[in-house]
Design an enzyme around this catalytic site. Structure first.
Site, short mmCIF file in Angstrom:
data_model
loop_
_atom_site.label_atom_id
_atom_site.label_comp_id
_atom_site.label_asym_id
_atom_site.label_seq_id
_atom_site.Cartn_x
_atom_site.Cartn_y
_atom_site.Cartn_z
N THR A 188 0.86 -1.19 0.00
CA THR A 188 0.00 0.00 0.00
C THR A 188 0.90 1.24 0.00
OG1 THR A 188 -0.16 -0.10 2.42
CG2 THR A 188 -1.94 -1.11 1.15
N ARG A 241 9.15 -5.31 13.16
CA ARG A 241 10.32 -4.47 12.93
C ARG A 241 11.25 -5.18 11.95
NH1 ARG A 241 12.93 -4.35 18.47
NH2 ARG A 241 12.07 -6.46 18.40
N GLU A 242 11.63 -4.49 10.90
CA GLU A 242 12.58 -5.10 9.98
C GLU A 242 13.88 -5.39 10.72
OE1 GLU A 242 12.97 -3.57 6.02
OE2 GLU A 242 11.11 -2.44 6.21
N LEU A 250 14.12 6.62 21.40
CA LEU A 250 14.69 7.88 21.87
C LEU A 250 16.17 7.94 21.55
CD1 LEU A 250 12.93 8.42 25.33
CD2 LEU A 250 12.52 9.65 23.20
N GLY A 270 19.38 10.58 15.76
CA GLY A 270 20.03 10.15 14.53
C GLY A 270 19.65 11.03 13.37
N CYS A 275 7.53 1.95 6.56
CA CYS A 275 6.31 2.22 7.34
C CYS A 275 6.14 3.68 7.73
CB CYS A 275 6.30 1.36 8.60
SG CYS A 275 6.14 -0.42 8.28
N LYS A 310 5.41 6.57 4.86
CA LYS A 310 4.13 6.47 4.13
C LYS A 310 2.94 6.47 5.09
CE LYS A 310 3.59 1.42 3.57
NZ LYS A 310 2.25 1.33 4.18
#
Length: 436
Positions: A86, A154-155, A253, A256, A263, A266
């Site tokens: 999507t 989570r990748e 937290l 970076g 995710c 988008k």
């Protein structure tokens, strides 16, 4: 139970393999013949630690199979998951639901038994209603229910997240849907994984709200990092100090170069568009999106400063270590490295780079960047070495070797993985995020 997973990308393949490992019979369906052929040969379309072994084990056990035929794949399936992409729709930022709706239409035409159709894809509020309408209009004579079951993977840690989730959200409108989904996730009852049953629209919104909140935490600490640099404070200590408050918590937290990936970018945009459609502005999320986009280019300017400023940087060389948006994935979608590299090349800086997994996908996105075989090849002759992604392989670089290979001992650490005192004691000029 037989489960059909329509879509064999990141979410579909990981979910399908994990369901098979629970003991279900799973068929993964994808229209990409090349992808299915590679899966039959044991070649994964994505990099995810442990996925190849998990798929291999369950294929050999006869619990996991692959096909391009939706009609064949969903036959006798009690649960049919829609796990297609999507992406943000070009031009307006809305989620592109064309793939979801096309699958729903094909399911309606092919359904040969009663089943629950589950939207696993991340979709805006009300998508399940439209899927239900499409199925009803298909003329199917079989009982069905449409359920929302968003993923929270989570990748780089997706298998563990699936097998040991902190929650399972199921949006169902009837007992049939709830009963089937309870059976789908019954293997996790032993782990006492909390299952939250909600309405379908609530479930759809939970996914977007969760990602927007996490994106907000990341953006907040990044702005605190900028303030720390101005006032002489240490953002890592600030993070610890506020993260010890259990109302806030320590996760997300870490200052970076900004968030990226499949995710957050988008989903925050899609949430904004949904809020606009319902005349309910989400001003905080608007600010998060704007700040995050500007931050990525700001990190490129930080590197230019380390090279002596924009005027002095032209003709110099920078080495980028890490290109993917996070470690343990090959995902380059909206990676901060893209904006950093573009800022540098726009200023006339020569850029070399190394990433353990992402270079094949990175090269078309940054054609002016030279991809190297290892970090030290990238560093050779560099006027600044830049850590963009915190892969473990970069946490213990041989700094003496870096100094010998580089044209100048300059280290820009955009992930704060090194101690300033240690690096500077070795003769380096060192810049990091939110630290004096």
């Amino acid at each position: 139970m037989k489960i059909a997973m329509v879509g064999s990308g990141y979410v579909g393949l990981v979910s399908g393999a994990c369901f098979a490992d629970f003991g279900h019979e799973v068929v993964c369906i994808d229209k990409d013949q090349g992808k299915i052929d590679r899966l039959h040969d044991g070649i994964m379309p994505i990099y995810e630690p442990g996925l190849d072994a998990l798929v291999d084990t369950n294929v050999k056990a006869g619990r996991l199979s692959f096909t391009t035929s939706l009609a064949e794949g969903i036959k006798d399936a009690s649960a049919i998951f829609i796990a297609v992409g999507t992406p943000s729709r070009r031009g307006d930022g809305h989620a592109d639901l064309s793939f979801v709706y096309a699958v729903a239409e094909e399911i309606g035409e092919s359904l040969a038994n009663e089943a629950v159709i589950v939207t696993k894809s991340t979709v805006p509020v009300g998508t399940g209603d439209e899927v239900e309408r499409i199925l009803a209009d298909s003329g199917t004579q079989h009982r069905f229910a449409v359920v929302s079951n968003p993923e929270f993977l989570r990748e780089g840690a997706a298998i563990g997240d699936f097998k040991r989730p902190d929650r399972i959200v199921i949006g169902a409108e009837d007992e049939f849907g709830r009963d089937i989904m309870s059976e789908v996730y019954r293997p996790l009852f032993l782990n006492e994984s909390p299952i939250l049953f909600t309405s379908r629209r609530t479930s759809e919104l939970i996914k977007y709200a969760a990602n927007a909140f996490l994106a907000t935490k990341i953006t907040f600490i990044n702005e605190m990092a900028d303030l720390c640099e101005k006032v002489g404070a240490n953002v890592q200590d600030v993070s610890r100090g506020i993260g010890m408050d259990n109302r806030i918590g320590p996760k997300f937290l870490h200052a970076g170069p900004g968030y990226g990936g499949s995710c957050f970018p988008k989903d925050t945009l899609a949430l904004l568009k949904t809020a606009e459609d319902y005349d309910s502005p989400t001003r905080i999320v608007e600010a998060v999106v704007k700040v995050n986009e500007s931050r990525k280019r700001a990190m490129g300017r930080k590197v230019l400063d380390a090279l002596g400023g924009v005027d002095e940087a032209r003709g110099k060389k920078a080495a980028l270590l890490g290109l993917t948006f996070k470690p343990n994935t090959d995902d380059m979608r909206d990676s901060p490295a893209i904006a950093v590299a573009q800022t540098l090349t726009d200023a006339g800086v020569e850029v070399s780079a190394y990433d353990p997994e992402g270079m094949d996908l990175a090269q078309p996105l940054m054609p002016e960047v030279k991809m190297c075989d290892d970090p030290y090849e990238a560093i050779k002759g560099a006027d600044a070495t830049v850590i963009v992604t915190e892969w473990d392989a970069f946490r213990a670089l041989d700094l003496s070797r870096v100094a010998d290979l580089a044209n100048a001992p300059v280290l820009v650490d955009l992930r704060n993985i090194y101690s300033p005192e240690d690096v500077r004691s070795r003769g380096f000029t060192y810049a990091s995020i939110g630290r004096e």
